[in-house]
Design an enzyme around this catalytic site. Structure first.
Site, PDB file in Angstrom:
ATOM      1  N   CYS A  68      39.753  43.942  31.911  1.00 31.03           N
ATOM      2  CA  CYS A  68      39.457  44.524  30.600  1.00 31.03           C
ATOM      3  C   CYS A  68      40.560  45.638  30.224  1.00 31.03           C
ATOM      4  O   CYS A  68      40.795  46.430  31.131  1.00 31.03           O
ATOM      5  CB  CYS A  68      37.978  45.103  30.801  1.00 31.03           C
ATOM      6  N   ARG A  85      47.405  42.447  30.240  1.00 37.59           N
ATOM      7  CA  ARG A  85      46.455  42.544  31.793  1.00 37.59           C
ATOM      8  C   ARG A  85      45.407  41.404  31.727  1.00 37.59           C
ATOM      9  O   ARG A  85      44.874  41.141  32.808  1.00 37.59           O
ATOM     10  CB  ARG A  85      45.583  44.011  31.526  1.00 37.59           C
ATOM     11  N   TRP A  92      37.347  40.561  30.170  1.00 36.48           N
ATOM     12  CA  TRP A  92      37.670  39.614  31.391  1.00 36.48           C
ATOM     13  C   TRP A  92      36.596  39.413  31.864  1.00 36.48           C
ATOM     14  O   TRP A  92      35.867  40.350  32.557  1.00 36.48           O
ATOM     15  CB  TRP A  92      38.826  40.092  32.320  1.00 36.48           C
ATOM     16  N   ASN A 130      34.681  49.088  31.219  1.00 39.34           N
ATOM     17  CA  ASN A 130      35.490  48.266  32.148  1.00 39.34           C
ATOM     18  C   ASN A 130      34.861  48.568  33.542  1.00 39.34           C
ATOM     19  O   ASN A 130      34.584  49.790  33.953  1.00 39.34           O
ATOM     20  CB  ASN A 130      36.962  48.992  32.133  1.00 39.34           C
ATOM     21  N   GLY A 131      34.852  47.824  34.436  1.00 40.36           N
ATOM     22  CA  GLY A 131      34.310  47.748  35.795  1.00 40.36           C
ATOM     23  C   GLY A 131      32.990  47.153  35.722  1.00 40.36           C
ATOM     24  O   GLY A 131      32.770  45.973  35.042  1.00 40.36           O
ATOM     25  N   GLU A 138      54.975  33.507  48.269  1.00 42.42           N
ATOM     26  CA  GLU A 138      55.190  34.242  47.117  1.00 42.42           C
ATOM     27  C   GLU A 138      55.530  32.910  45.834  1.00 42.42           C
ATOM     28  O   GLU A 138      55.076  33.103  44.824  1.00 42.42           O
ATOM     29  CB  GLU A 138      56.076  35.231  47.157  1.00 42.42           C
ATOM     30  N   LYS A 184      53.565  32.100  42.733  1.00 39.27           N
ATOM     31  CA  LYS A 184      53.977  32.085  41.320  1.00 39.27           C
ATOM     32  C   LYS A 184      53.832  30.794  40.515  1.00 39.27           C
ATOM     33  O   LYS A 184      53.472  30.846  39.331  1.00 39.27           O
ATOM     34  CB  LYS A 184      55.654  32.549  41.199  1.00 39.27           C
ATOM     35  N   GLU A 231      49.905  30.364  39.723  1.00 40.59           N
ATOM     36  CA  GLU A 231      49.757  31.085  38.445  1.00 40.59           C
ATOM     37  C   GLU A 231      50.040  30.789  37.299  1.00 40.59           C
ATOM     38  O   GLU A 231      49.242  30.889  36.197  1.00 40.59           O
ATOM     39  CB  GLU A 231      50.267  32.537  38.978  1.00 40.59           C
ATOM     40  N   HIS A 239      51.874  20.853  62.431  1.00 43.94           N
ATOM     41  CA  HIS A 239      50.536  21.181  63.012  1.00 43.94           C
ATOM     42  C   HIS A 239      49.408  20.830  61.955  1.00 43.94           C
ATOM     43  O   HIS A 239      48.226  21.019  61.915  1.00 43.94           O
ATOM     44  CB  HIS A 239      50.260  22.675  63.595  1.00 43.94           C
ATOM     45  N   LYS A 257      46.233  41.049  34.844  1.00 47.98           N
ATOM     46  CA  LYS A 257      47.239  41.882  35.290  1.00 47.98           C
ATOM     47  C   LYS A 257      46.644  42.852  36.514  1.00 47.98           C
ATOM     48  O   LYS A 257      47.550  43.179  37.598  1.00 47.98           O
ATOM     49  CB  LYS A 257      47.996  42.446  34.505  1.00 47.98           C
TER      50      LYS A 257
END
Ligand code: AGP
Length: 624
Positions: free
Chosen positions: A2, A27, A79, A103-104, A500, A504, A507, A523, A619
């Site tokens: 947010c 974000r 968000w 926000n939060g 990573e 990527k 995402e 395995h 973000k």
């Protein structure tokens, strides 16, 4: 996640608020809205607008509105956490005569909502935020003093919040409260009106300006500094527990200069911020090294050397990409500095009753410096008396302010939700730290230090994107759009790089991808292998080459489709992404990192996805 913007002043408010929100778009969000309060005292008008989806929808919806003259505005990108991303759940939320953005997460919202409903308040949304505005109006009905009603409201809130409220009960100011989520206040105007720690009160000038004369000062709020760049020079990063209103600005301290330049935040001809940030890596990595890696020494003079005195081990704690950088750091710190290093996910660490040692150094890594899980883990380690070090990209962020010592990564503003240059600089800084500690602890001699310096310089050069490489990956990407999944495999530092690479791709392409230690494939995961399983194999020449080669052979024997990223062609691979000739495994690491970033980018572009703002992602993850 947010975003919040607030404005007090005479400029047109719709434009300022939308522009501010635009700077926070990267974000991640799923709806947006704003509320304004304008007009002369006694005839104030309040209006709010909301829209789901992109900011453009809100801009289109409000295109016929302009709000000139002195007034207030608050705006928000949401968000979703409590309740779906609908218009009703979008902020601002309203009561009878006030609006709030937040926000939060208000953890005790259920209890507050029950209490307020019993008192006759009607709730429209499913959000936790709406309790704030009703709580304020309830307190105001009892005390008839907006400031005191706001202070009493803030006292009742539990959880993490940065919140702004406007109300007809005080049409000359925005109320704010901050705890555990970032909030900045900034002012612009005459020196005397703004004050510089003197006793002058900004609201006096605002109030005297309510009549014929327009106010000379403007007050801005934002949840991060991006919306403020270019508008103000000095800002106050509010501390946890800060509760007040915009008229307090004159007396707030410390006011600090806003450091970033706007040009960092533009696309500069690239299609996406992510693409621009991949290309920027060579430049920002040089910044990371600057003043730290010298010809004759590694110098970390940002840090009091006592921080490292007698440390027996290091714990690294982070989330997502920063966690992967931490995993690379473990290999480097153990190999180069001979110090035992654990890497933990911040979200796991917090509730696992971790055993912490007094002579352990606790390192957190975060691009944003606002990740709630990492911040809370840091607070926990501090509360247990551990020495703490933050590796962070955002100066003045909550994590930077909390840690005992800080190493800034210097990647500049990273706007792509999928982190690229921040990861590169985190790894570089961990490499520098490992070399520094290696020398300090006598594990590395002068020759080894010089070798590492030369390797670092070569590794940075290896991140320069060649047009050949980019074109090759663009063409190749069309062969990797189908299939039932990807495995990215590697060993040692190339294992976290594989993790990573897979992150990527997930995402921004929304394709299923897993990172795996290549020795682990046999395995279990090898059962999945067929021609439609794509394997991206990281095959360095200088680290365990034979080992990874035999792992790739095992996959090839089972008909996996293999794309090798390597200096030299591997006969059993179906495709080969050639990295430039390198002289060390870390140089290969950085070259492969760029190839992986470009591969994800180009697959996502072919799939028509919004590379910079992937669905469901934020973000900066400021909720746990
Ligand atoms: C990276 O591409 C991600 N978007 C995400 O995993 C990120 O690294 C994670 O949320 C941690 O963020 P931080 O570095 O800002 O703490």
């Amino acid at each position: 996640m947010c975003g919040i913007v607030g404005y007090v002043g005479a400029r047109e408010k719709r434009g300022i608020l939308l522009e501010g929100l635009k700077e926070l778009e990267y974000r991640g969000y799923d709806s947006a809205g704003f509320a304004v309060l304008t007009g002369e005292r006694g005839s104030e008008q309040m209006q709010s607008f909301k829209a789901t989806g992109r900011l453009k929808n809100l801009a289109d919806k409000t295109k016929d509105f302009a709000f000139n003259g002195f007034g207030l505005g608050i705006a928000h990108t949401r968000w979703a956490t409590h309740g779906k991303p609908t218009e009703i759940n979008a902020h601002p939320h309203t009561g009878e005569f006030s609006y709030v953005v937040h926000n939060g997460i208000i953890e005790n919202y259920k209890e507050l909502k029950d209490e307020l409903q019993a008192l006759g308040h009607t709730f429209l949304s499913q959000t936790d935020t709406e309790v704030i505005v009703h709580l304020f109006e309830q307190h105001f009905s009892q005390c008839n003093d907006p400031r005191s009603a706001w202070e009493r409201t803030a006292k009742r809130l539990k959880g993490a919040y940065a919140t702004l409220l406007i109300t007809k009960a005080a049409p000359d100011r925005i109320f704010y409260a901050k705890h555990g989520a970032p909030l900045i206040i900034a002012g612009k105007g005459t020196e005397s009106a703004l004050g510089s720690g003197r006793e002058s009160k900004a609201h006096e000038s605002l109030e005297s300006a309510q009549g014929a004369e327009r106010p000379q000062i403007e007050i801005y709020f934002a949840s991060s500094d991006a919306p403020l760049i270019g508008l103000v020079d000095m800002v106050v990063y509010l501390e946890d527990g800060a509760v007040g209103d915009s008229s307090d600005f004159a007396t707030l301290s410390p006011k600090v200069p806003l450091s970033h330049s706007k040009s960092f935040a533009q696309k500069d001809g690239f299609r996406y911020f992510m693409e621009k940030e991949i290309y920027e890596q060579e430049q920002v990595l040089l910044e990371t090294m600057l003043g730290r890696v010298k010809e004759d020494a590694i110098v970390l003079d940002e840090i009091d050397p006592a921080l490292f005195d007698g440390i027996s081990e290091i714990s690294i704690c982070a989330c997502g990409t920063s966690y992967h950088a931490g995993m690379v750091g473990k290999y480097l710190l153990e190999r180069m500095a001979g110090v035992r290093t654990n890497v933990v996910l911040a979200s796991e660490f917090r509730y696992a009753k971790p055993i912490l040692l007094k002579d352990e150094l606790f390192v957190v890594i975060s691009q944003s410096g606002e990740t709630a899980d990492t911040l809370e883990a840091l607070k926990l380690a501090k509360s247990q008396g551990l020495r703490t070090l933050a590796i962070c990209n955002v100066d003045n962020s909550s994590i930077v302010r909390e840690a005992d010592a800080v190493l800034l990564t210097r990647a500049g503003i990273e706007k792509g939700v999928a982190s690229t240059k921040a990861f590169a600089t985190q790894v570089m800084l961990l490499w520098i730290l490992a070399t520094f500690l290696g020398v300090e602890r006598g594990v590395l001699g002068e020759r080894e230090r010089e070798r590492e310096r030369a390797n670092m310089i070569a590794a940075i050069a290896a991140t320069k994107v060649s047009q050949n490489l980019h074109e090759r990956i663009k063409r190749l990407s069309k062969r990797y759009l189908h299939g039932h999944g990807f495995f990215f495999i590697g060993r040692d530092v190339f294992y976290p790089l594989a993790l990573e690479g897979a992150l990527k791709l997930k995402e921004i392409s929304y394709l299923h991808a897993e990172g795996y230690a290549s020795g682990e494939m046999k395995h279990g995961p090898i059962a999945l292998v067929d021609a439609n399983l794509f394997t991206i194999a990281l095959m360095p020449k200088y680290l365990l080459h034979e080992k990874i080669a035999s792992n790739v052979e095992e996959l090839s024997a089972r008909d996996a489709t293999i794309c090798a990223i390597a200096q030299e062609e591997f006969a059993l691979a179906d495709d080969w992404i050639a990295i430039s000739q390198a002289g060390s495994y870390m140089e290969e690491f950085f070259a492969m990192m760029v190839a992986l970033q470009l591969l994800s980018l180009e697959i996502a572009v072919r799939l028509g996805n919004d590379v910079d703002m992937p669905r469901n992602l934020a973000k900066s993850v400021t909720v746990e």
